[in-house]
Design a protein around this motif. Structure first.
Motif, mmCIF file in Angstrom:
data_model
loop_
_atom_site.group_PDB
_atom_site.id
_atom_site.type_symbol
_atom_site.label_atom_id
_atom_site.label_comp_id
_atom_site.label_asym_id
_atom_site.label_seq_id
_atom_site.Cartn_x
_atom_site.Cartn_y
_atom_site.Cartn_z
ATOM 1 N N GLU A 39 0.841 -1.203 0.000
ATOM 2 C CA GLU A 39 0.000 0.000 0.000
ATOM 3 C C GLU A 39 0.871 1.246 0.000
ATOM 4 N N THR A 43 -3.470 -3.103 -6.430
ATOM 5 C CA THR A 43 -4.469 -3.376 -7.476
ATOM 6 C C THR A 43 -4.162 -2.404 -8.612
ATOM 7 N N VAL A 45 -6.156 -0.136 -9.931
ATOM 8 C CA VAL A 45 -6.613 1.201 -9.505
ATOM 9 C C VAL A 45 -5.678 1.756 -8.423
ATOM 10 N N GLY A 46 -5.324 0.900 -7.481
ATOM 11 C CA GLY A 46 -4.476 1.322 -6.366
ATOM 12 C C GLY A 46 -3.100 1.785 -6.829
ATOM 13 N N ALA A 72 -8.980 5.423 -0.454
ATOM 14 C CA ALA A 72 -9.611 4.959 -1.705
ATOM 15 C C ALA A 72 -8.841 3.745 -2.226
ATOM 16 N N ALA A 73 -7.514 3.875 -2.241
ATOM 17 C CA ALA A 73 -6.682 2.750 -2.693
ATOM 18 C C ALA A 73 -6.888 1.543 -1.776
ATOM 19 N N ARG A 74 -6.992 1.809 -0.481
ATOM 20 C CA ARG A 74 -7.151 0.733 0.522
ATOM 21 C C ARG A 74 -8.484 0.014 0.359
ATOM 22 N N SER A 75 -9.525 0.776 0.089
ATOM 23 C CA SER A 75 -10.841 0.173 -0.084
ATOM 24 C C SER A 75 -10.835 -0.810 -1.259
ATOM 25 N N GLN A 76 -10.276 -0.367 -2.369
ATOM 26 C CA GLN A 76 -10.175 -1.224 -3.550
ATOM 27 C C GLN A 76 -9.329 -2.467 -3.247
ATOM 28 N N HIS A 77 -8.241 -2.248 -2.536
ATOM 29 C CA HIS A 77 -7.300 -3.315 -2.192
ATOM 30 C C HIS A 77 -7.965 -4.386 -1.320
ATOM 31 N N GLN A 79 -11.240 -5.028 -1.027
ATOM 32 C CA GLN A 79 -12.311 -5.750 -1.721
ATOM 33 C C GLN A 79 -11.779 -6.685 -2.802
ATOM 34 N N GLU A 80 -10.738 -6.213 -3.498
ATOM 35 C CA GLU A 80 -10.262 -6.970 -4.669
ATOM 36 C C GLU A 80 -9.240 -8.048 -4.294
#
Ligand code: TMP
Length: 207
Positions: A39, A43, A45-46, A72-77, A79-80
């Motif tokens: 992080e 991902t 997006v991340g 925002a990056a963490r949320s995607q990370h 979930q994905e």
């Protein structure tokens, strides 16, 4: 069976990459499937958000925008990558996570812990690392190593005081959550750093 979530934290140039590889190989030798990630990023997006966060540009990035982009990056990370991997039984080994937000945006940029906690609760919904290694070293050691690597990114270009605040905040976090955090003196010999890490991993492997 859910896998375990391990994070690695510390200032610049404290040896995170070397020890990340060590932990990955140690866990794999113990028969675990390990997903290694980082992080901000991890991902598609991340990684795009990471570029925005780390690159220099003429207009400055507002500290609230910086904070929100981290989450925002963490949320995607989550979930994905992170949640599906843990549910599938893999162990997730992540180079930095939310403690970095408390240290850099909280300690470094002086954003209140209360604000960060609101975003943490919203994005993570209770999910926290099972174990966090904090590689701790005087900032001079780390900055020397980081500057040897070449061009400094937007964070690495911060002033000394910023990194002193980051380090002090990490140390404070480690004291607040003694069960989860393992503070490792990263300025000692690598073999000693890794023997401390492996004894903690041994405890985690039998839990
Ligand atoms: P690194 O992956 O090379 O350590 O670079 C990531 C940079 O991003 C590092 O300087 C710390 C910073 N960072 C934050 O400021 N907040 C965060 O929440 C995370 C994950 C990283």
């Amino acid at each position: 069976m859910r896998g375990k979530f391990i994070t690695l934290e510390g200032g610049e140039g404290v040896g995170k990459s070397t020890n990340l590889l060590f932990i990955k190989e140690y866990l794999e030798a113990a028969g675990k499937a390990v997903v290694v990630t980082r992080e901000p990023g991890g991902t598609e997006v991340g990684e795009e958000i990471r570029n925005v966060l780390l690159s220099h540009r003429e207009s400055s990035l507002h500290e609230s925008a910086e904070l929100l982009l981290m989450f925002a990056a963490r949320s995607q990370h989550l979930q994905e990558i992170i949640i599906p991997a843990l549910k599938g039984g893999s162990w997730v080994l992540c180079d930095r996570f939310t403690d970095a937000t408390y240290a850099y945006q909280g300690g470094g940029r002086d954003i209140s812990f209360e604000k960060i906690k609101i975003l943490e609760d919203f994005v993570q919904q209770g999910l926290k690392p099972d174990c966090t290694f904090l590689l701790d070293a005087p900032i001079e050691v780390g900055m020397q190593r980081a500057s040897k690597r070449g061009d400094l990114d937007r964070f690495e270009s911060e002033e000394q005081q910023f990194f002193l605040r980051v380090r002090a905040t990490y140390q404070k976090l480690a004291k607040l959550e003694k069960g989860r955090f393992h503070l490792v003196n990263a300025s000692q010999e690598l073999s000693l750093v890794q023997s401390e890490i492996s004894s903690i991993l041994d405890q985690l492997l039998v839990k």
